[in-house]
Design a protein around this motif. Sequence first.
Motif, PDB file in Angstrom:
ATOM      1  N   GLU A   1      40.753  39.632  46.402  1.00  0.00           N
ATOM      2  CA  GLU A   1      39.730  40.143  45.486  1.00  0.00           C
ATOM      3  C   GLU A   1      39.488  41.628  45.731  1.00  0.00           C
ATOM      4  O   GLU A   1      39.331  42.402  44.780  1.00  0.00           O
ATOM      5  CB  GLU A   1      38.435  39.350  45.653  1.00  0.00           C
ATOM      6  N   ARG A   2      39.459  42.046  46.993  1.00  0.00           N
ATOM      7  CA  ARG A   2      39.264  43.461  47.294  1.00  0.00           C
ATOM      8  C   ARG A   2      40.418  44.306  46.746  1.00  0.00           C
ATOM      9  O   ARG A   2      40.215  45.456  46.355  1.00  0.00           O
ATOM     10  CB  ARG A   2      39.140  43.670  48.812  1.00  0.00           C
ATOM     11  N   LEU A   3      41.605  43.750  46.721  1.00  0.00           N
ATOM     12  CA  LEU A   3      42.758  44.461  46.164  1.00  0.00           C
ATOM     13  C   LEU A   3      42.772  44.436  44.642  1.00  0.00           C
ATOM     14  O   LEU A   3      43.610  45.099  44.022  1.00  0.00           O
ATOM     15  CB  LEU A   3      44.063  43.837  46.674  1.00  0.00           C
ATOM     16  N   GLY A   4      41.867  43.669  44.033  1.00  0.00           N
ATOM     17  CA  GLY A   4      41.878  43.522  42.578  1.00  0.00           C
ATOM     18  C   GLY A   4      43.016  42.646  42.104  1.00  0.00           C
ATOM     19  O   GLY A   4      43.521  42.831  40.991  1.00  0.00           O
TER      20      GLY A   4
ATOM     21  N   PHE B   1      47.505  43.833  40.995  1.00  0.00           N
ATOM     22  CA  PHE B   1      48.353  42.798  41.568  1.00  0.00           C
ATOM     23  C   PHE B   1      48.049  41.463  40.894  1.00  0.00           C
ATOM     24  O   PHE B   1      46.921  41.198  40.469  1.00  0.00           O
ATOM     25  CB  PHE B   1      48.087  42.672  43.072  1.00  0.00           C
ATOM     26  N   THR B   2      49.067  40.603  40.840  1.00  0.00           N
ATOM     27  CA  THR B   2      48.890  39.268  40.265  1.00  0.00           C
ATOM     28  C   THR B   2      49.610  38.260  41.146  1.00  0.00           C
ATOM     29  O   THR B   2      50.784  38.443  41.491  1.00  0.00           O
ATOM     30  CB  THR B   2      49.457  39.184  38.845  1.00  0.00           C
TER      31      THR B   2
ATOM     32  N   ALA C   1      44.629  39.479  40.610  1.00  0.00           N
ATOM     33  CA  ALA C   1      44.314  38.311  39.783  1.00  0.00           C
ATOM     34  C   ALA C   1      45.118  37.113  40.280  1.00  0.00           C
ATOM     35  O   ALA C   1      46.258  37.260  40.728  1.00  0.00           O
ATOM     36  CB  ALA C   1      44.656  38.595  38.324  1.00  0.00           C
ATOM     37  N   VAL C   2      44.513  35.948  40.204  1.00  0.00           N
ATOM     38  CA  VAL C   2      45.178  34.711  40.615  1.00  0.00           C
ATOM     39  C   VAL C   2      45.318  33.815  39.396  1.00  0.00           C
ATOM     40  O   VAL C   2      44.327  33.518  38.713  1.00  0.00           O
ATOM     41  CB  VAL C   2      44.386  33.986  41.721  1.00  0.00           C
ATOM     42  N   VAL C   3      46.551  33.411  39.100  1.00  0.00           N
ATOM     43  CA  VAL C   3      46.839  32.558  37.949  1.00  0.00           C
ATOM     44  C   VAL C   3      47.454  31.264  38.457  1.00  0.00           C
ATOM     45  O   VAL C   3      48.552  31.279  39.032  1.00  0.00           O
ATOM     46  CB  VAL C   3      47.795  33.241  36.960  1.00  0.00           C
ATOM     47  N   ALA C   4      46.752  30.162  38.285  1.00  0.00           N
ATOM     48  CA  ALA C   4      47.279  28.842  38.634  1.00  0.00           C
ATOM     49  C   ALA C   4      47.795  28.194  37.362  1.00  0.00           C
ATOM     50  O   ALA C   4      47.034  27.965  36.414  1.00  0.00           O
ATOM     51  CB  ALA C   4      46.193  27.984  39.281  1.00  0.00           C
TER      52      ALA C   4
END
Length: 518
Positions: free
Chosen positions: A450-453, A429-430, A455-458
């Motif tokens: 985070e548990r789902l893996g 996921f993203t 990624a966070v893009v700002a």
Amino acid sequence: MTPLHDVAVVGYGPTGLTAASLLGRLGHRVVVCERWPGLYGLPRLTHIDDETARTIQAAGDADEALRDSSTCTYVWLNGKGETLVRIPANPRGPMGYPDHISMYQPDVESAVDKRLRGYGTVDVRQGWAVTGLHQDDDGVTLRLRGWNSDGATADGPHDEVRARYVIAADGSRSAIRELLGVERQDFGFNEQWLNIDTEWLRPQPPEFAHGTQYCDPARGHMTINIGTTRQRFEFALLPGESREEMTDPESAWRLLRRHHDLGPDDVRIIRHLVYGFEARIATRWRTGRVFLAGDAAHTMPPYLGQGACSGLRDATNLAWKLHLVLGGQAPDTLLDTYESERRPHVTALTHAAIALGKVANTHDAEAAAARDAAFLAGEVPPPPPFPPLTDGVLRQGTNAPVGTLTPQGRIRRADGRIGRLDDLTGYGFTLVATEDPGPALGPERLARLERLGCAVVALDTVDDLDGRHREYLRLLGAVAYVARPDFVLFGAAADRTDLGALVDDLDAALSGTTVAAV
């Protein structure tokens, strides 16, 4: 006791390769059972779209896989050589690749095979046919026999493998589907075509550097480039023509000379066979712990170029859902959304491919003349866009176009690294936001992501080099969106106050506490 794998993949064509690689990338113990002793080594599929290329990027080295590829415009001509339809290729599709790609299948399969063997968690067992299957509450046991070109050898080696789940990607004649007793719905489209794959002995002439469908009532035929050095030719069999007659080499040369003025000094034939176009969909795709995927679940005529693409969509849809279930992040019922999401999508594409096949193969001269007149007068509407997902893991109650595909552009991180979005975020996921979503989400929701893996893009901390992600957020009218691992838009947040609800809705959809529908 037979070692327990997380997933057994039966079949090592494009769908099986992709599923095994994605699951291996996610750290799962995978066993592959394939009757052929090696990769097929010849092109069966020749066309993919940019979504499929993005999936190949997740499963292997895309640049290596597509090293002998090119954009592919597709032209439909009538029997007089007049253009009925021209489908241009966009060299910069929204996924970061051309939206129509001509490619060499062995390159793709080799690149994915190379990647998955490096994970250390995927056991590839080639030369083994599945001859039996037994399910219980904890897993599936597959019985294997050594296999050669004559079939499974009754007195040869035998073995068993056991896995918690099975993906049957073993083709249109699926042995697993037969063992499960699953029927297929036949949509009544059945044609026989002669396939001639060739390699150029001289530079490819410009007129062959794209796909052409000849809608000639005398004999439908087509040609498409396979990358830049090979060419496929196909000819419809006419009434009275037998498979034996048409697989005679002289029949191939006769048709190549008559329709394209080509002979042995121009091309070398590397594959020559008659095969059937059909449209069939399995009546169920899940039986307990076993899932049908690719041609085992559905087949369609090739006129839309979406048969193999649909199989890879199956693979990536299943892979991320199995990952969450195997890791205890979602209940087993999440896997039911595989068929509820994929069946309507592939059914719509199958009907579209059948409709195009009827255009290409109008054998009645008067009907063909009427067809030509309608196309030339501009009276035929363009084909509809690909359908979105309409059920499954999607956010409810917003105006965002959930179920459609999210884009991929190039980004530059703060450390200076440049790459395609997925190469820098991984397969998962993203969440893409205009600015750091942390303050709006808080530590508990960030921990859930985070548990789902996820990624966070700002975008205020990276360079959106193509401007693709900022433009997408502008079109959504949103400050953030969540893309699923199969690039599908789960949902978007209209403003920062909606960010927390977006993450809560994702968590609820995956846990099964809500049934998302749009």
